[in-house]
Motif scaffolding. Sequence first.
Motif, PDB file in Angstrom:
ATOM      1  N   ALA A 230       0.905  -1.115  -0.007  1.00 59.16           N
ATOM      2  CA  ALA A 230       0.100  -0.031  -0.047  1.00 59.16           C
ATOM      3  C   ALA A 230       0.932   1.244  -0.124  1.00 59.16           C
ATOM      4  CB  ALA A 230      -0.848  -0.029   1.023  1.00 59.16           C
ATOM      5  N   VAL A 419      -5.222  -3.731  -0.208  1.00 55.08           N
ATOM      6  CA  VAL A 419      -6.780  -3.160  -0.312  1.00 55.08           C
ATOM      7  C   VAL A 419      -7.668  -4.143   0.356  1.00 55.08           C
ATOM      8  CG1 VAL A 419      -7.077  -4.248  -2.581  1.00 55.08           C
ATOM      9  CG2 VAL A 419      -8.412  -2.416  -1.844  1.00 55.08           C
ATOM     10  N   ARG A 449     -14.157  -7.678  -4.114  1.00 60.65           N
ATOM     11  CA  ARG A 449     -13.902  -6.513  -4.201  1.00 60.65           C
ATOM     12  C   ARG A 449     -14.940  -5.539  -3.664  1.00 60.65           C
ATOM     13  NH1 ARG A 449     -10.291  -6.184  -9.608  1.00 60.65           N
ATOM     14  NH2 ARG A 449      -9.000  -7.800  -9.306  1.00 60.65           N
ATOM     15  N   GLN A 451     -15.681  -1.615  -1.488  1.00 60.96           N
ATOM     16  CA  GLN A 451     -15.378  -0.603  -0.287  1.00 60.96           C
ATOM     17  C   GLN A 451     -16.378  -0.739   0.640  1.00 60.96           C
ATOM     18  OE1 GLN A 451     -12.414   1.486   0.206  1.00 60.96           O
ATOM     19  NE2 GLN A 451     -11.665   0.174  -1.235  1.00 60.96           N
ATOM     20  N   GLY A 501     -11.160   0.294   3.998  1.00 61.27           N
ATOM     21  CA  GLY A 501     -10.618   0.320   2.847  1.00 61.27           C
ATOM     22  C   GLY A 501      -9.295  -0.562   3.048  1.00 61.27           C
ATOM     23  N   SER A 504      -4.596   0.420   2.229  1.00 56.36           N
ATOM     24  CA  SER A 504      -4.652   1.796   1.597  1.00 56.36           C
ATOM     25  C   SER A 504      -5.001   2.864   2.455  1.00 56.36           C
ATOM     26  CB  SER A 504      -5.471   1.514   0.095  1.00 56.36           C
ATOM     27  OG  SER A 504      -5.015   0.632  -0.501  1.00 56.36           O
ATOM     28  N   ALA A 518      -8.603   5.879   0.413  1.00 57.66           N
ATOM     29  CA  ALA A 518      -8.541   4.530   0.373  1.00 57.66           C
ATOM     30  C   ALA A 518      -8.669   3.860  -0.995  1.00 57.66           C
ATOM     31  CB  ALA A 518      -9.139   4.022   1.569  1.00 57.66           C
ATOM     32  N   GLU A 519     -10.124   4.254  -1.314  1.00 54.42           N
ATOM     33  CA  GLU A 519     -10.692   3.862  -2.586  1.00 54.42           C
ATOM     34  C   GLU A 519      -9.836   3.925  -3.699  1.00 54.42           C
ATOM     35  OE1 GLU A 519     -14.854   3.258  -4.847  1.00 54.42           O
ATOM     36  OE2 GLU A 519     -14.785   4.579  -3.356  1.00 54.42           O
ATOM     37  N   GLY A 522      -6.729   1.992  -3.427  1.00 56.48           N
ATOM     38  CA  GLY A 522      -6.983   0.624  -3.793  1.00 56.48           C
ATOM     39  C   GLY A 522      -6.971   0.194  -5.266  1.00 56.48           C
TER      40      GLY A 522
END
Length: 577
Positions: A230, A419, A449, A451, A501, A504, A518-519, A522
Amino acid sequence: MVNLTIDGKQIQAKETMTILQAARESGIQIPSLCYLKDINEIGACRVCVVEIEGVEHMVSSCNTQVAEGMVIYTNSPRVREVRKTNVELILSQHDSKCAMCLRSGNCTLQTIANDLGIRRIPYEMKVPPFLWSSRSPLIRDASKCIKCMRCIQICDKVQDLHIWDVEGTGARTTVDVAHNKRIMDSDCSFCGQCVTHCPVGALSERDDTDKFFDALADPEQTVIVQIAPAVRAAWGEETGLSEQEADVGKIVTALKMMGVDYVFDTDFAADLTIMEEGSELLERLKNGAQKYPMFTSCCPAWVRFLKGQYPDMVDCLSTAKSPQQMFGAVVKAYYAKKLKVPKDKVFSVSIMPCIAKKSEQLLPTMRDAGAGQDVDLSLTTRELIRMLRAEHIRTDLLESTPFDSPIGEASGAGVIFGVTGGVMEAALRSAYYLVTGENAAPDAFRDVRGQEGWREATFMLAGKELKVAVASGLGNARKLITELRKGHVTYDFVEIMACPGGCSGGGGQPIKDGVEQAERRGNHLYFLDDISEMRFSHENPAVQALYADFLGEPLGEKAHHLLHTDHHGWKMPNETI
């Protein structure tokens, strides 16, 4: 929708909006200090005050709803005077030695004070003393606290740990560890979310950069650094580099310029973790149905949370160490010999997006290579950036240098460890191969996957149904565990990351006040996985060679000694089991 006028501009806004939200959506900036959308909307700082025509008193725009026909002034002479007075009062209890503050140049209070033209404080300065344990990975400087309550709200509403609380009254009001505890005696997970959401420098990680420079200056030490996945998605944010420009190879170049001997990719150890953790999952599934699922163990803040809150469920954790600790053990037990360097002369450093790694690195159960702690020092992404500046390194001029080999090789599966959902996806890619002898499509498990705080999916593995779940943020972890304990949900495998998240959004990442990144970070890691030539951990030739030359096989005797841990081998402060 309602019609209103802000600073002479006629706008429409949803009737549920606050004045602050409506103004910002219309491109009108109202300064704020304590406000965090949906988390801290209490009007504590009074910096976002505005004047409403026909209303005698100023109102805080962050928690005052719009109404039909409102006429609002965000920067009238009255507003400026009140706002300036409020900020001056805040500064009268704030250590304003900005030149020595970690957040200098990235501090919301500093920016607001400069914008208001404040050059002196007309009130008596009463700054509380700095009293805190130097052992703690997380540092709180009471002299910088502005009582905005963000740390309390993040810990209560998002992480559900309730570590912080208000104490004192009147001018003596401050924030401290709840129940009159010291931080090292609390159930703090050291996730660091309070740090990344503090608008000033009141909260930070323990600064260990001096120890790093001391090791570099020691001619008898061989300094080896690992870089977490990250970190590469965030380090460029404070150095002026775009995602495309902030290649991880430039970090390698910079570290070599500082004098580091070898730089490796923690993603290699992430691949190694998958081999051990995936094999452990299949072993548990083979042994029959369990009451609770197997939990991932690569996030030390999550491990601390589970041990502190649900100690009876500790055995649900995978015994696999985190990639940081696997790497440290392998470097000293295996790679030092290949380098012909005594392992007690290796100084092993990790650069992580995480504050809890500083705590994990010091655990008594992380000394398996026979040369002290397997990882001697753990630094955050923010500490890396500060070291680059201290060394006057121009990141825009750096060329890219590959990681050192052989343990610098890594797969795309290792990259997405950074992530939320990435550990699960990487594990399922290799678990499928270990069961069937062939690879699934690399993106076959992408349903994990996203968030969202708590996600679940079901996959078929060799004709058998595998139920999995992914959660990020400790508040979501608690919700998931509550439902598990009630028997409302059942899973075979669960991945949990303490930070929303995943890594990240880790507590050691660069801070941009009021912006959750974070998103975006990621997504960059998923992009790096997509373009990787190798996307399965079990195909990593360096991992295969390590097993062939040294470890034997996953879950074997040597692998178990170096790469696994006893989660009961240390205690949380309030743990009795």
